[in-house]
Design a protein around this motif. Structure first.
Motif, short mmCIF file in Angstrom:
data_model
loop_
_atom_site.label_atom_id
_atom_site.label_comp_id
_atom_site.label_asym_id
_atom_site.label_seq_id
_atom_site.Cartn_x
_atom_site.Cartn_y
_atom_site.Cartn_z
N ASP A 99 0.85 -1.19 0.00
CA ASP A 99 0.00 0.00 0.00
C ASP A 99 0.88 1.24 0.00
O ASP A 99 2.11 1.16 -0.07
CB ASP A 99 -0.95 -0.01 1.20
CG ASP A 99 -0.22 -0.21 2.54
OD1 ASP A 99 1.01 0.04 2.59
OD2 ASP A 99 -0.87 -0.59 3.52
N ARG A 100 0.24 2.40 0.06
CA ARG A 100 0.99 3.65 0.02
C ARG A 100 1.99 3.74 1.17
O ARG A 100 3.13 4.18 0.99
CB ARG A 100 0.02 4.83 0.06
CG ARG A 100 0.68 6.19 -0.12
CD ARG A 100 1.25 6.39 -1.52
NE ARG A 100 0.23 6.28 -2.55
CZ ARG A 100 0.49 6.40 -3.85
NH1 ARG A 100 1.73 6.59 -4.27
NH2 ARG A 100 -0.47 6.29 -4.75
N GLU A 101 1.58 3.30 2.35
CA GLU A 101 2.46 3.37 3.52
C GLU A 101 3.72 2.54 3.29
O GLU A 101 4.84 2.98 3.58
CB GLU A 101 1.72 2.89 4.76
CG GLU A 101 2.54 2.94 6.04
CD GLU A 101 1.78 2.48 7.26
OE1 GLU A 101 2.36 2.46 8.35
OE2 GLU A 101 0.58 2.13 7.11
N LEU A 104 6.29 4.05 0.89
CA LEU A 104 7.06 5.19 1.40
C LEU A 104 8.10 4.77 2.44
O LEU A 104 8.87 5.61 2.92
CB LEU A 104 6.10 6.22 2.02
CG LEU A 104 5.12 6.87 1.05
CD1 LEU A 104 4.14 7.77 1.81
CD2 LEU A 104 5.84 7.68 -0.02
N LEU A 105 8.14 3.49 2.77
CA LEU A 105 9.06 3.01 3.80
C LEU A 105 10.50 3.01 3.27
O LEU A 105 10.79 2.37 2.26
CB LEU A 105 8.65 1.60 4.21
CG LEU A 105 9.08 1.09 5.59
CD1 LEU A 105 8.46 1.94 6.69
CD2 LEU A 105 8.67 -0.37 5.74
N HIS A 134 11.59 2.73 -0.37
CA HIS A 134 11.04 3.90 -1.05
C HIS A 134 11.86 4.25 -2.28
O HIS A 134 13.09 4.39 -2.23
CB HIS A 134 11.02 5.08 -0.08
CG HIS A 134 10.42 6.33 -0.64
ND1 HIS A 134 9.22 6.35 -1.30
CD2 HIS A 134 10.88 7.62 -0.65
CE1 HIS A 134 8.94 7.58 -1.69
NE2 HIS A 134 9.93 8.37 -1.31
#
Length: 323
Positions: A99-101, A104-105, A134
């Motif tokens: 997912d988006r989270e 971005l990791l 990311h």
């Protein structure tokens, strides 16, 4: 094979596993090479009692997050991917939500939070061009450094070579299917590519001209080249594989209902509406064509079926070099 999703805690028995990492779309021979290496490492680490070996894969495929309106491209939806992974003999599949989270990791946090804290890997196996975190900021060199600090090992596996001099990859398989070359795609997959769908009611034109078809749509799965194929089909996931002729496309001679897979099973009787059909593509016969009318279409289908019978009577074998 056990399957562990985000909401489930990984049991102690599976922590410390040797884990092959990748999207595993299609579970082609390159993916199987990663899995085989993970199993070898797990067996060596366990001594008399082999340790666990697993796969870490992502759902949905990252492209579906970043390009939600992209042309359908998947070689296998999750249920089929898990079945293919189970067939390799792996102990566990760790399915990580993408997912988006997660996108971005940072690479360092992906290792600390996902590989170490969440799944407790003991060793990871990746391709030589593996990137993670990311904006794909992490590479194999960083993974080795982080793994050494965290206490897990890292092994890379070289790409599997293809007969045409290229390498085995999901993108290459997709390209071959789009070019109407299912036999060459099968050589990279180690099996014939198989489509799945629930048979829906159509306008029954096939039945009117003596060639009833079972029709279904492909959803997010890669669309093969439009045209006529020699196929084999199985009903409801068990029993024999039936010879068949299939058309994938928009049916230019009759009403366009959008891309549709239409399968005529040779020498088969029975009601297929609402049943699940698995269709493996054996050979491409010809592109889709618009005929002057149903009589011309009927005559061509008869010729196609004759060709299909000849092809399937000596069904091409997948090259031995690919298992």
């Amino acid at each position: 094979m056990q399957v562990w999703r985000d909401s489930s805690a990984v049991p102690a028995a599976l922590r410390g596993a040797a884990v092959a990492i990748g999207n595993m779309d299609g579970v082609h021979l390159g993916h199987r090479a990663l899995i085989a290496r993970a199993r070898q490492i797990a067996a060596a680490a366990g001594g008399a009692s082999p340790g666990p070996a697993g796969v870490l894969t992502f759902e949905p495929h990252p492209r579906l997050l970043f390009q939600p309106d992209a042309t359908p491209f998947l070689l296998s939806e999750l249920s089929e991917k898990l079945a293919l992974l189970a067939a390799t003999g792996i102990d566990a599949a760790f399915v990580q939500s993408f997912d988006r989270e997660l996108s971005l990791l940072p690479a360092e946090d992906f290792v600390a939070e996902i590989l170490v804290r969440k799944f407790g890997v003991g060793h990871v196996v990746v391709g030589e061009d593996f990137h993670f975190g990311h904006k794909r900021g992490g590479d194999v060199a960083l993974l080795r450094r982080l793994g050494a600090a965290a206490g897990f090992g890292v092994t890379t596996v070289a790409p599997v070579a293809a007969l045409d001099g290229g390498v085995c990859s999901s993108s290459r398989v997709r390209a071959l299917l789009g070019e109407g070359r299912p036999g060459e795609a099968a050589a990279l997959l180690g099996r014939y590519w198989t489509l799945h769908g629930i048979v829906e009611r159509g306008d029954q034109i096939g039945r009117q001209i003596g060639f009833p078809t079972a029709n279904f749509r492909l959803g997010q799965v890669r669309h093969p080249a439009r045209g006529i194929y020699a196929v084999e089909a199985q009903v409801d996931g068990h029993g024999p594989w039936h010879a068949g002729a299939a058309n994938f496309g928009i049916r230019p001679t009759v009403a366009d209902r959008g891309d549709l897979m239409e399968v005529h099973l040779l020498d088969f009787t029975g009601d297929l509406y609402g049943r699940r059909l698995a269709v493996r593509l054996i050979e491409f016969l010809r592109p889709e064509k618009k005929f002057d009318g149903l009589d011309a279409l009927q005559a061509q289908i008869a010729l196609d079926i004759r060709a299909v019978r000849e092809i399937l009577a000596s069904r091409p074998a997948i090259p031995a070099a690919f298992g």
